[in-house]
Write a protein that holds these residues in place. Structure first.
Motif, short mmCIF file in Angstrom:
data_model
loop_
_atom_site.label_atom_id
_atom_site.label_comp_id
_atom_site.label_asym_id
_atom_site.label_seq_id
_atom_site.Cartn_x
_atom_site.Cartn_y
_atom_site.Cartn_z
N LEU A 73 0.82 -1.20 0.00
CA LEU A 73 0.00 0.00 0.00
C LEU A 73 0.86 1.26 0.00
O LEU A 73 1.97 1.25 0.52
N PRO A 74 0.35 2.36 -0.54
CA PRO A 74 1.06 3.64 -0.39
C PRO A 74 1.18 3.99 1.09
O PRO A 74 0.28 3.68 1.89
N PRO A 75 2.26 4.64 1.50
CA PRO A 75 2.47 4.95 2.92
C PRO A 75 1.30 5.69 3.57
O PRO A 75 0.97 5.44 4.73
N TYR A 76 0.66 6.61 2.83
CA TYR A 76 -0.43 7.38 3.44
C TYR A 76 -1.63 6.50 3.79
O TYR A 76 -2.38 6.81 4.72
N THR A 96 -13.28 2.79 4.22
CA THR A 96 -12.55 4.04 4.31
C THR A 96 -11.16 3.91 3.69
O THR A 96 -10.70 4.79 2.95
N ALA A 97 -10.47 2.80 3.99
CA ALA A 97 -9.12 2.60 3.45
C ALA A 97 -9.15 2.43 1.94
O ALA A 97 -8.28 2.97 1.23
N VAL A 98 -10.11 1.69 1.42
CA VAL A 98 -10.23 1.52 -0.04
C VAL A 98 -10.52 2.87 -0.69
O VAL A 98 -9.94 3.22 -1.74
N SER A 99 -11.38 3.66 -0.08
CA SER A 99 -11.69 4.98 -0.62
C SER A 99 -10.44 5.85 -0.72
O SER A 99 -10.27 6.63 -1.67
N ALA A 100 -9.53 5.68 0.25
CA ALA A 100 -8.30 6.47 0.26
C ALA A 100 -7.37 6.14 -0.91
O ALA A 100 -6.45 6.91 -1.21
N LEU A 101 -7.59 5.01 -1.57
CA LEU A 101 -6.77 4.64 -2.73
C LEU A 101 -7.10 5.47 -3.97
O LEU A 101 -6.37 5.41 -4.97
N GLY A 102 -8.17 6.22 -3.93
CA GLY A 102 -8.68 6.89 -5.13
C GLY A 102 -7.89 8.11 -5.56
O GLY A 102 -8.42 9.23 -5.60
N VAL A 103 -6.65 7.90 -5.92
CA VAL A 103 -5.79 8.99 -6.40
C VAL A 103 -6.00 9.19 -7.90
O VAL A 103 -6.86 8.56 -8.52
N ILE A 116 -6.62 -4.56 -11.00
CA ILE A 116 -5.48 -5.26 -10.41
C ILE A 116 -5.05 -4.57 -9.12
O ILE A 116 -4.81 -5.21 -8.10
N ARG A 117 -4.95 -3.25 -9.18
CA ARG A 117 -4.49 -2.49 -8.00
C ARG A 117 -5.44 -2.71 -6.81
O ARG A 117 -4.99 -2.95 -5.68
N LEU A 118 -6.73 -2.65 -7.06
CA LEU A 118 -7.70 -2.79 -5.97
C LEU A 118 -7.76 -4.22 -5.44
O LEU A 118 -7.83 -4.44 -4.22
N THR A 119 -7.74 -5.19 -6.34
CA THR A 119 -7.84 -6.60 -5.93
C THR A 119 -6.59 -7.03 -5.17
O THR A 119 -6.68 -7.82 -4.22
N GLU A 194 -20.52 7.68 -14.49
CA GLU A 194 -19.17 7.95 -14.96
C GLU A 194 -18.26 8.41 -13.83
O GLU A 194 -17.28 9.14 -14.04
N SER A 195 -18.59 7.97 -12.63
CA SER A 195 -17.68 8.14 -11.51
C SER A 195 -16.55 7.13 -11.65
O SER A 195 -16.56 6.29 -12.55
N ASP A 196 -15.54 7.20 -10.77
CA ASP A 196 -14.36 6.36 -10.89
C ASP A 196 -14.57 4.99 -10.26
O ASP A 196 -15.52 4.76 -9.51
N MET A 197 -13.63 4.06 -10.54
CA MET A 197 -13.75 2.69 -10.06
C MET A 197 -13.67 2.61 -8.53
O MET A 197 -14.39 1.81 -7.92
N VAL A 198 -12.83 3.41 -7.91
CA VAL A 198 -12.73 3.38 -6.45
C VAL A 198 -14.07 3.77 -5.82
O VAL A 198 -14.52 3.14 -4.86
N SER A 199 -14.72 4.80 -6.36
CA SER A 199 -16.03 5.20 -5.83
C SER A 199 -17.04 4.07 -6.01
O SER A 199 -17.87 3.82 -5.12
#
Length: 364
Positions: A73-76, A96-103, A116-119, A194-199
């Motif tokens: 995971l990213p450090p943040y 909450t943690a998955v939502s934080a991946l939405g860069v 791949i990144r999410l799984t 048309e929102s993003d995959m993380v959302s």
């Protein structure tokens, strides 16, 4: 006529899976899930659902490496997880943690690299949160292990046995996709804007948290705990049926015959159950329960559902009940992301109507 809950309303077309309740079939991309769960790995079936075909040996290896390399995971995100209160529901922490991946990389149109990144990330997130809540030292991912093996390793800090890996891998293959269920529909609704995959998958996790969808099969574990030994099974089940009480883990509102997922897990448990007392007990209780259900409720066709063997597998792995729904989420991430990608390829925003039953305007 109002179709409450959109029951029997066809809202989309999909080539990902077919859930045939009448004939007791679950099909992934044209393959019977029974064959897939018994003969292939988590990585191979994930590849199938995303790419539309099974990988050859080279593709399998390259894909497995790619998946494992995305576990860190990213450090943040580590900081976000550490900051979450331990008394916060585990599924809420995962959401909450998955939502934080939405860069920024997730702001583009959904594609397989995002999936791949999410799984790859969600087992790391889940294991970290579980160990933090449990007051245990967090275990970093092992990039040399396969997906399911690494998940168990991060939960326990020990290399899991072959028996336990195969049992959990079969369960996770069988639950990674199941048509237009509540959480998958939620992911497609969000994606349709048309929102993003993380959302989209964050919305799906919110739906999975609800006990009517991702509820833990604790009732089955309570039943097996009470039975304890094979010689107690018949008497215990007869007593339940004579009192007209519900037998947990039997019957399904979609499948009108055998739940194919339960059939596969039963086969897996028969293969490896001799090496695990709990799985051995579960297999015996299943046979006895079906025999007695046919005696007490002839013609009802009540068979084992996936919840029964999910409980048996989780208990054999010594998993806390707090991990049941999160582990379901770890596997279903594959199906959610496949549906989000499919939705984006031929998108129409979901916009159903609602019938107004409130008061009409009042004249002043």
């Amino acid at each position: 006529m109002v179709q409450r809950g959109l029951k029997n309303v066809v809202a989309a077309e999909t080539s990902i899976s077919l859930v045939d309740g009448e004939n007791g079939q679950l099909i992934y991309r044209g393959y019977d899930v029974k064959e897939l769960a018994l003969n292939y790995s988590f990585e191979e079936i994930t590849y199938l659902l995303w790419y539309g075909h099974l990988p050859n040996s080279k593709e399998h290896h390259q894909f497995s490496v790619l998946l494992s390399n995305n576990r860190v995971l990213p450090p943040y995100v580590y900081q976000v997880i550490e900051a979450l209160p331990n008394d916060m529901n585990m599924m809420s922490q995962i959401r909450t943690a998955v939502s934080a991946l939405g860069v920024k990389e997730f702001s583009w149109k959904p594609h397989i690299e995002q999936a791949i990144r999410l799984t790859a990330a969600i087992p790391t997130i889940t294991a970290m949160i579980y160990r933090k809540i449990s007051g245990k030292e967090i275990i970093p991912p092992n990039l040399e292990l396969y997906h399911v093996e690494n998940y168990l390793y991060m939960l326990t800090g020990e290399l899991p046995s072959f028996t336990h890996v195969k049992a959990l891998e079969a369960y996770m293959i069988l639950t990674m996709e199941h048509g237009m269920n509540a959480s998958t529909f939620a992911s497609r609704v969000v994606s349709s804007t048309e929102s993003d995959m993380v959302s989209a998958v964050t919305g799906a996790i919110g739906a999975m948290k609800g006990p009517l969808h991702g509820g833990a099969p604790t009732g089955v574990i309570d039943m097996l705990n009470e039975i304890k030994e094979k010689e107690h099974a018949e008497r215990w089940i007869r007593r339940k049926l004579e009192k007209k009480e519900y037998l947990m883990g039997f019957g399904h509102r979609v499948y009108k015959t055998c739940d194919p997922r339960a059939e596969v897990l039963s086969t897996i448990c028969q293969r490896i159950g001799q090496d695990d007392a709990w799985l051995n007990l579960a297999g015996y209780v299943e046979k006895m329960a079906i025999l007695l259900l046919n005696e007490y409720k002839p013609g009802r066709k009540l068979y084992t559902n996936v919840e029964f063997y999910a409980a048996a597998v989780m208990k054999a792995l010594n998993m806390s009940p707090d991990l049941f729904t999160p582990t379901f989420t770890v596997s279903r991430m594959v199906g959610w992301t496949a549906h989000v990608i499919e939705q984006s390829l031929d998108n129409t925003i979901f916009r159903p109507e609602a019938r107004y039953i409130g008061n009409q305007p009042v004249e002043c």
